[in-house]
Design a protein around this motif. Structure first.
Motif, mmCIF file in Angstrom:
data_model
loop_
_atom_site.group_PDB
_atom_site.id
_atom_site.type_symbol
_atom_site.label_atom_id
_atom_site.label_comp_id
_atom_site.label_asym_id
_atom_site.label_seq_id
_atom_site.Cartn_x
_atom_site.Cartn_y
_atom_site.Cartn_z
ATOM 1 N N GLY A 83 106.941 52.571 105.878
ATOM 2 C CA GLY A 83 105.166 51.922 106.221
ATOM 3 C C GLY A 83 104.455 52.123 106.550
ATOM 4 O O GLY A 83 103.559 51.186 106.067
ATOM 5 N N VAL A 84 104.287 53.612 106.085
ATOM 6 C CA VAL A 84 103.465 54.006 105.975
ATOM 7 C C VAL A 84 101.810 54.912 105.149
ATOM 8 O O VAL A 84 103.082 55.244 104.295
ATOM 9 N N ALA A 85 100.662 54.808 104.517
ATOM 10 C CA ALA A 85 100.570 55.069 103.629
ATOM 11 C C ALA A 85 99.154 55.638 104.549
ATOM 12 O O ALA A 85 99.063 54.834 105.147
ATOM 13 N N LEU A 86 99.294 56.839 103.264
ATOM 14 C CA LEU A 86 98.128 57.697 104.415
ATOM 15 C C LEU A 86 96.972 58.079 102.773
ATOM 16 O O LEU A 86 97.503 58.347 101.887
ATOM 17 N N ARG A 87 95.578 57.423 103.024
ATOM 18 C CA ARG A 87 94.775 57.177 101.981
ATOM 19 C C ARG A 87 93.444 58.079 102.867
ATOM 20 O O ARG A 87 93.149 58.368 103.767
#
Length: 280
Positions: free
Chosen positions: A137-141
């Motif tokens: 559920g975690v996105a890195l951008r």
């Protein structure tokens, strides 16, 4: 302040030349290289560099300032007077092996207050680089827009419990001066930034500085800080940088050591608030 014997032995056993790393750090990381952040200026006063135009004045110096006694006192007072005339406080960063040895005492005598000590850690980028592993559920951008920089400042203020809203302008100035000299990362879950960090690339050196790594308390222990380290190290390798530098808090230092970072010295920021302001 030097390393404890156990730390020296541990690094000897892994065949890491701490003295060589320290010498490289001293030769390359004392003065800020690269583009001057927008709205700021660098001014030399003898052996020191004044960083002007940020949220507070900053002083950076070589390992050995080269003056002592009354001459050193006069150098310190000139920095205080300069920033007081601007209505600003000033911060002087001192490493544990700096000279003269009584520099910290003379700063305190001039009204500076020592902040918490950090461990200066160096890692080899190619040993640390990896695919970042994120919780479900975690996105890195990568971010750089004004709204996201404001969210980062709000996130860091929430975590640290005191106002660091200046981070927004600081990051914006870095992006404006040279967007290729900084990478800003945000890990996001449920519409919130849960971990933020950034890298500053030092052109003409071996170093990338890893800064700002901050995680919401509810998300700690889930690998986000490690993921930020891995992601930034991977980009450092891709850009041809060899070494990673962190001034690490007591919370961060053990994680970094487990990932192959080595302590070379310590760093302490000595702060003097502007006249008439209270000290927190």
């Amino acid at each position: 302040m030097g390393l404890r014997p156990a730390e020296r032995v541990a690094d000897f056993l892994t065949m890491v030349d701490i003295d060589a790393l320290l010498a490289t750090y001293d030769s390359q990381m004392r003065m800020p290289p690269g583009a001057v952040p927008t709205g700021m200026t660098y001014e030399h006063d003898g052996p020191v560099l004044r960083v002007v135009g940020g949220h507070t004045g900053r002083v950076r110096a070589p390992r050995d300032v080269g003056v002592s006694g009354e001459a050193l006192d006069r150098l310190i007072v000139r920095q205080v007077d300069y920033f007081q005339a601007r209505g600003e406080g000033v911060e002087w960063k001192v490493r544990g092996h700096d000279l003269p040895a009584d520099l910290p005492e003379r700063l305190v005598a001039a009204g500076f207050v020592a902040q918490d000590e950090s461990a200066v850690l160096i890692g080899f980028a190619d040993e640390v680089a990896a695919e970042p592993v994120l919780p479900d559920g975690v996105a890195l951008r990568r971010v750089s827009e004004a709204g996201d920089l404001r969210r980062i400042a709000d996130h860091q203020t929430e975590v640290w419990g005191f106002d660091v809203s200046w981070v927004e302008g600081h990051l914006a100035a870095q992006v404006s001066a040279d967007p290729e000299q900084i990478t800003i990362l945000a890990a996001e879950a449920g519409g919130r930034f849960v971990c933020t960090a950034w890298s500053i690339y030092h052109p003409g050196t071996d170093f990338v500085a890893l800064l700002g790594g901050t995680t919401l308390p509810a998300w700690r222990g889930r690998g986000l800080y490690r993921a930020m380290i891995a992601a930034r190290a991977r980009e450092a390798v891709a850009r041809g940088f060899r070494l990673l530098h962190v001034d690490a808090s007591p919370d961060s230092a053990p994680i970094l050591r487990r990932h192959g970072f080595h302590q070379i010295t310590t760093a302490t920021h000595y702060q003097r608030v502007k006249d008439g302001a209270g000290r927190g």
